[in-house]
Design a protein around this motif. Structure first.
Motif, PDB file in Angstrom:
ATOM      1  N   SER A  30      38.513  35.147  44.462  1.00 34.04           N
ATOM      2  CA  SER A  30      37.574  34.046  44.264  1.00 34.04           C
ATOM      3  C   SER A  30      36.358  34.529  43.480  1.00 34.04           C
ATOM      4  O   SER A  30      35.975  35.702  43.537  1.00 34.04           O
ATOM      5  CB  SER A  30      37.085  33.491  45.612  1.00 34.04           C
ATOM      6  N   ARG A  31      35.758  33.573  42.749  1.00 30.85           N
ATOM      7  CA  ARG A  31      34.510  33.842  42.046  1.00 30.85           C
ATOM      8  C   ARG A  31      33.675  32.569  41.963  1.00 30.85           C
ATOM      9  O   ARG A  31      34.185  31.515  41.545  1.00 30.85           O
ATOM     10  CB  ARG A  31      34.774  34.362  40.636  1.00 30.85           C
TER      11      ARG A  31
ATOM     12  N   ARG B 112      32.642  27.009  42.363  1.00 34.32           N
ATOM     13  CA  ARG B 112      33.787  27.891  42.586  1.00 34.32           C
ATOM     14  C   ARG B 112      34.687  27.857  41.358  1.00 34.32           C
ATOM     15  O   ARG B 112      35.484  26.934  41.176  1.00 34.32           O
ATOM     16  CB  ARG B 112      34.563  27.447  43.826  1.00 34.32           C
TER      17      ARG B 112
ATOM     18  N   THR C 268      38.054  32.973  33.576  1.00 33.88           N
ATOM     19  CA  THR C 268      37.395  33.674  34.682  1.00 33.88           C
ATOM     20  C   THR C 268      38.405  34.504  35.460  1.00 33.88           C
ATOM     21  O   THR C 268      38.139  35.662  35.806  1.00 33.88           O
ATOM     22  CB  THR C 268      36.706  32.670  35.624  1.00 33.88           C
TER      23      THR C 268
ATOM     24  N   LEU D  38      38.451  38.568  36.012  1.00 30.41           N
ATOM     25  CA  LEU D  38      38.538  39.223  37.314  1.00 30.41           C
ATOM     26  C   LEU D  38      39.654  40.270  37.332  1.00 30.41           C
ATOM     27  O   LEU D  38      39.502  41.350  37.904  1.00 30.41           O
ATOM     28  CB  LEU D  38      38.788  38.184  38.409  1.00 30.41           C
TER      29      LEU D  38
ATOM     30  N   ILE E 225      34.550  40.767  35.112  1.00 29.31           N
ATOM     31  CA  ILE E 225      33.808  39.910  36.028  1.00 29.31           C
ATOM     32  C   ILE E 225      34.072  40.417  37.446  1.00 29.31           C
ATOM     33  O   ILE E 225      35.217  40.706  37.805  1.00 29.31           O
ATOM     34  CB  ILE E 225      34.260  38.439  35.904  1.00 29.31           C
TER      35      ILE E 225
ATOM     36  N   ALA F  91      34.500  40.050  41.421  1.00 26.50           N
ATOM     37  CA  ALA F  91      34.950  39.006  42.342  1.00 26.50           C
ATOM     38  C   ALA F  91      33.907  38.750  43.416  1.00 26.50           C
ATOM     39  O   ALA F  91      33.202  39.668  43.857  1.00 26.50           O
ATOM     40  CB  ALA F  91      36.275  39.409  42.983  1.00 26.50           C
ATOM     41  N   SER F  92      33.811  37.497  43.849  1.00 28.94           N
ATOM     42  CA  SER F  92      32.989  37.172  45.015  1.00 28.94           C
ATOM     43  C   SER F  92      33.701  37.589  46.298  1.00 28.94           C
ATOM     44  O   SER F  92      33.063  38.001  47.277  1.00 28.94           O
ATOM     45  CB  SER F  92      32.683  35.666  45.048  1.00 28.94           C
TER      46      SER F  92
END
Length: 240
Positions: free
Chosen positions: A13-14, A20, A47, A51, A56, A58-59
């Protein structure tokens, strides 16, 4: 024999400012497959690829490559493990020649031996049809040919996984046919993840398709299965 996953994600997730962009994506890419990633604009495709590549953070969630957790590795470490990628916005060195662009990529794989680099550059440029432009600055190329140069740079790294983001954008129909043949050829050497809007290309060369919508996996399956999927038709293919 069951397929071995070269790449996988779990709960990836990001978020950006509360939005989201990628939401809890579980994804598996078997070794040796050509996988297409499709979806409407804003679905989270770029996105998600960022990832995977480490460009990028990741959340939440994880990324595994070659049975190794690479969730916290930076992009250059993932490249060293065997990833290569092109992005929707070209990232060639505009003022360097085609030779110099591909040579920079080749040295990541084989070091600085000039004869070996020369062979790698010549082979990569020949495979994408740019041999006659070896000494031209990259900025002299059309947008479509810059995309092919990026692919040559990826080829020169001999990756285990080649990620191509909108590679046919800017190519003429005859060049797209050559691209399709090239991808099939490269698939003998690398697993390929293809992010592509041209559905003719996707349906012709992909072994399987993953559809993203609003950052989530909407559907997965073989091309004909995806073509018949009512939810995919409504969200992306423009039919009902």
């Amino acid at each position: 024999m069951a397929s071995v996953n070269l790449l996988s994600t779990k709960g990836l997730s990001r978020s950006f400012g509360g939005i989201r962009a990628v939401e809890n994506v579980d994804f598996e890419l078997p070794e040796g497959q050509i996988r297409a990633l499709i979806g409407p604009n804003g679905a989270g495709k770029s996105t998600f690829v960022g990832l995977l590549c480490g460009r990028i953070a990741a959340s939440s969630g994880s990324v595994r490559f070659m049975d190794r957790d690479i969730s916290n590795l930076p992009a250059h470490r993932r490249i060293a493990l065997g990833m290569a990628y092109t992005f929707q916005i070209t990232s060639v060195f505009a003022r360097l020649s085609l030779y110099e662009n591909v040579a920079l990529a080749a040295r990541r794989h084989i070091g600085g031996d000039r004869a070996s680099v020369d062979r790698e550059v010549a082979s990569a440029l020949e495979r994408v049809g740019l041999t006659e432009r070896t000494d031209q600055p990259a900025e002299d190329l059309s947008y479509g040919h810059q995309r092919l140069l990026e692919i040559a740079m990826g080829i020169a790294q001999h990756p285990k996984l080649l990620i191509l983001d909108e590679p046919t954008q800017g190519l003429a129909d005859s060049e797209i046919r050559q691209f399709n043949a090239l991808v099939r050829e490269l698939n003998a050497e690398a697993t390929i993840l293809l992010i592509e809007h041209n559905m003719d290309v996707v349906m012709e060369i992909a072994d399987a398709i993953t559809v993203l919508n609003f950052g989530e996996v909407l559907a997965e399956g073989e091309p004909e299965e995806i073509r018949r999927n009512k939810a995919v038709q409504a969200a992306y293919l423009g039919t009902d």
